[in-house]
Design an enzyme around this catalytic site. Structure first.
Site, mmCIF file in Angstrom:
data_model
loop_
_atom_site.group_PDB
_atom_site.id
_atom_site.type_symbol
_atom_site.label_atom_id
_atom_site.label_comp_id
_atom_site.label_asym_id
_atom_site.label_seq_id
_atom_site.Cartn_x
_atom_site.Cartn_y
_atom_site.Cartn_z
ATOM 1 C CD GLU A 61 -1.769 -2.409 1.399
ATOM 2 O OE1 GLU A 61 -0.610 -2.679 1.767
ATOM 3 O OE2 GLU A 61 -2.666 -3.276 1.295
ATOM 4 C CG HIS A 130 -10.679 -6.777 6.728
ATOM 5 N ND1 HIS A 130 -9.811 -7.297 7.657
ATOM 6 C CD2 HIS A 130 -10.128 -7.021 5.519
ATOM 7 C CE1 HIS A 130 -8.787 -7.851 7.032
ATOM 8 N NE2 HIS A 130 -8.944 -7.698 5.734
#
Lengths: 330, 336
Positions: A61, A130
């Site tokens: 990322e 998440h």
């Protein structure tokens, strides 16, 4: 009238902007794979636009966001996907110290026109890592725009605006919205800087963003049965923040409820109420927040359902607050 | 291994069959740029002590051959990214010394209007995507610029220090660049210290260049104080990038003459270490090589005098420039 699915709205916006502008690239983890990402938002884009413009990347990322920054600073318009909003903690340095600062620190030599799409929000039993909404983390960073659509039409129009914008835009897509359907947009783009009054009313203003707006609209339907006219404002963006639209509404209703899917301390809702108090105190009879507990997001359905704001909790909160608090006139 | 001048370390073998063109005139120009960087750093050091440079500053004196040698291999429209020790990166890529000096002094005529200061210089007109206060930031910026460069027929170069090779930026971006075959050259300026800490104490394996091998990225250890060696290694890496051969890592071993920043007197260095490196000052090496290659002493001296005078003019102009007026130009958060 044909109905547009939220995930298709995102896909269409991407496809139309890739078609319209050669400088647009789209890359991320699994975005070019056959399924088109874990939420099946982007299938077929690589086939249509080629592997030079739409491609998969490593699970990196920080490199992803850094690559988007470097590309954006040199004539490209990258759109990247950070698969889950929770993963936004990893690329923070590039977002905060690179993308957000280029325009100002360079003395306006250039900017970083990039978009970071990310799936956010709870309610899917995805657990603590998440399910978060990183919008609040990012709201306090000058130079970043933070956008979160609540409807398919807005998803399309706002994403197209985000891709055309010359600044870095964080584009947060709530997972519980991907499968909803709604009317097609009636304009090519939707401005990133304008909150929308999505329901008019004179008794109370409810302000939210993303999925919270749908919950608020549903709650407003129920409360109409109590004789309450609720005005619902969709902020659309946490930064820049369209405070003027909120203040105009509060001047009319004199009461405001902010609904945030996230903790109250340090949340955008808390900040918004502060700004309303600072600039519109004379218009204000009541102001409060519906938010989550100050804990991480739990997994079990019974725990997660209790944890999250929804239409029911908004209705209960409004009924309790207006009955025990200020006269409604209803 | 302690920080030793590169002459005491084993040199990487020369690539076979690569013809070197060493035009002495081009190296004289490059030497002039190195002199300018040295003069610049010395001037900033003096101005800092006088209170004209604010906050902190990180000087690159001793490391001049790296950015200058690398930029000899680049075209004007190629991209570079630099670090908080980035004055040399900017000057080597073409930033005007007066605009850079004014930036250090926080003046309106600075390359970033006084908004960036010493650590965060951006000069897009000269392909400098940015200098970053976070040590690995330049690695990502150049990796991303390579995505544009690939479409524009250009290449991209990241300058960074040995300390950055322990950050996620380094490993994520090298992997990313190899997977995507990006036209980027990673230039590690290994000056053997990450801030106050010896590189060997905090670098597992003790070797930086070899880390690229794990990613199947070609790598070379270069004598970073030898302009010719840097230029040759960079030329090969840039040619590889331009011919779709993907990324390269160059570990240029060098040494900073000053401490890490203005708060660091560098007392942690062993007694004779600085002396040994000063004996291999990149300016001295370049000067001797130019003379050996037939450049006249008078030409070399003229270049040195010009560098001093240019820097003096730049300093005076920067000192005479006004501070930016926040009321006159408050600045906007967003473009457009």
């Amino acid at each position: 009238m044909s109905e547009l699915e939220f995930r298709v709205a995102i896909r269409d916006a991407l496809a139309e902007e890739l078609e319209r502008d050669e400088s647009v690239l789209f890359f991320g983890e699994d975005v070019a794979a056959e399924q088109g990402g874990v939420f099946a938002v982007t299938p077929g884009l690589q086939e249509r636009f080629g592997a030079n413009r739409v491609f998969d990347t490593p699970i990196s990322e920080l490199a992803l966001a850094g690559a988007a920054f470097g590309a954006a600073a040199t004539g490209t318009r990258p759109v990247i996907e950070i698969m889950f909003g929770d993963f936004m903690a990893l690329p923070m340095d590039s977002l905060v110290n690179q993308a957000a600062k280029l325009w100002f620190v360079s003395n306006e030599q250039g900017s970083a026109p990039l978009v970071i799409r990310s799936a956010v929000g709870a309610g899917g039993r995805f657990g603590a890592m998440h399910s978060q909404n990183p919008g609040t983390w990012l709201q306090g960073i000058p130079g970043l725009k933070v956008v979160a659509p609540s409807s398919p039409a807005d998803a399309k129009g706002l994403l197209k605006s985000a891709i055309r914008d010359d600044n870095p835009v964080i584009f947060l897509e709530h997972k519980r919205l991907y499968s909803i359907k709604g009317p097609e947009p009636d304009s090519e783009t939707v401005p990133l800087e304008e909150a929308a009054v999505v329901r008019e009313g004179g008794d109370l203003t409810i302000v939210s963003i993303s999925k919270g707006v749908r919950d608020a609209l549903q709650a407003a339907d129920t409360l109409a049965g109590d004789g309450l006219e609720i005005e619902v404002i969709d902020l659309r963006a946490l930064r820049p923040l369209d405070l003027a639209t909120v203040l105009t509404s509060v001047a009319k209703t004199n009461r405001v409820l902010a609904v945030e899917e996230g903790p109250r301390v340090g949340g955008w809702a808390t900040g918004l109420l502060g700004s309303i108090a600072e600039q519109g105190l004379h218009d204000l009879d009541d102001a409060w927040i519906v938010a989550t507990e100050e804990t991480p997001i739990p997994y079990s359905p019974s725990l997660e359902d209790e944890f999250l704001p929804n239409a029911e909790t908004i209705v209960e909160s409004v009924r309790a607050r207006l009955r025990t608090g200020v006269e409604t006139g209803a | 291994m302690s920080a030793r001048p590169a002459q005491e370390t084993e040199r990487a073998p020369e690539p076979a069959g690569l013809e070197r063109e060493h035009d002495p005139g081009a190296f004289l120009d490059a030497y002039a740029r190195m002199v300018l960087i040295r003069e610049f750093e010395q001037a900033i050091h003096r101005l800092f002590l006088k209170g004209e440079v604010h906050g902190t500053t990180h000087l690159s004196a001793g490391q001049e051959a790296v950015p200058v040698g690398v930029c000899m291999a680049l075209d004007a429209d190629d991209y570079v990214s630099g670090t908080y020790r980035g004055h040399g990166h900017a000057l080597a890529k073409g930033t005007a010394p007066e605009a850079l000096a004014a930036e250090m002094l926080g003046r309106a005529s600075g390359v970033c209007g006084g908004r960036a200061g010493s650590m965060n210089v951006v000069d897009l007109e000269h392909g400098l995507v940015g200098c970053f206060g976070i040590v690995g930031g330049s690695i990502a910026a150049a990796t991303g610029a390579a995505l544009s460069a690939r479409r524009q027929g250009r290449v991209s170069v990241a300058f960074f220090g040995d300390g950055a090779t322990n950050q996620a930026y380094f490993h994520e971006c090298l992997n990313f660049a190899r997977v995507l075959e990006l036209p980027v050259v990673y230039v590690c300026e290994n000056n053997f210290y990450g801030e106050f800490t010896p590189m060997e104490n905090v670098t597992a394996g003790g070797e930086i260049a070899a880390r690229a091998g794990a990613y199947k990225i070609p790598f070379t250890v270069v004598d970073g104080n030898d302009l010719w060696a840097v230029r040759d290694a960079a030329t090969e890496a840039v040619e590889r990038a331009r011919s779709e051969g993907g990324p390269t890592l160059l570990e240029c071993q060098t040494y900073r003459h000053y401490g890490h920043s203005k708060s660091d007197p560098a007392k942690y260095r062993p007694d004779d270490e600085l002396e040994r490196w000063l004996a291999r000052d990149p300016l001295t090496i370049a000067r001797e090589r130019l003379l050996a290659d037939g450049i006249g002493e008078d030409e070399v001296t003229a270049v040195e005098t010009e560098g001093r005078e240019e820097m003096e003019r730049a300093t005076q102009a920067a000192l005479a420039a006004p501070y930016p007026d926040p009321r006159e130009r408050p600045g906007s958060e967003f473009s457009g």
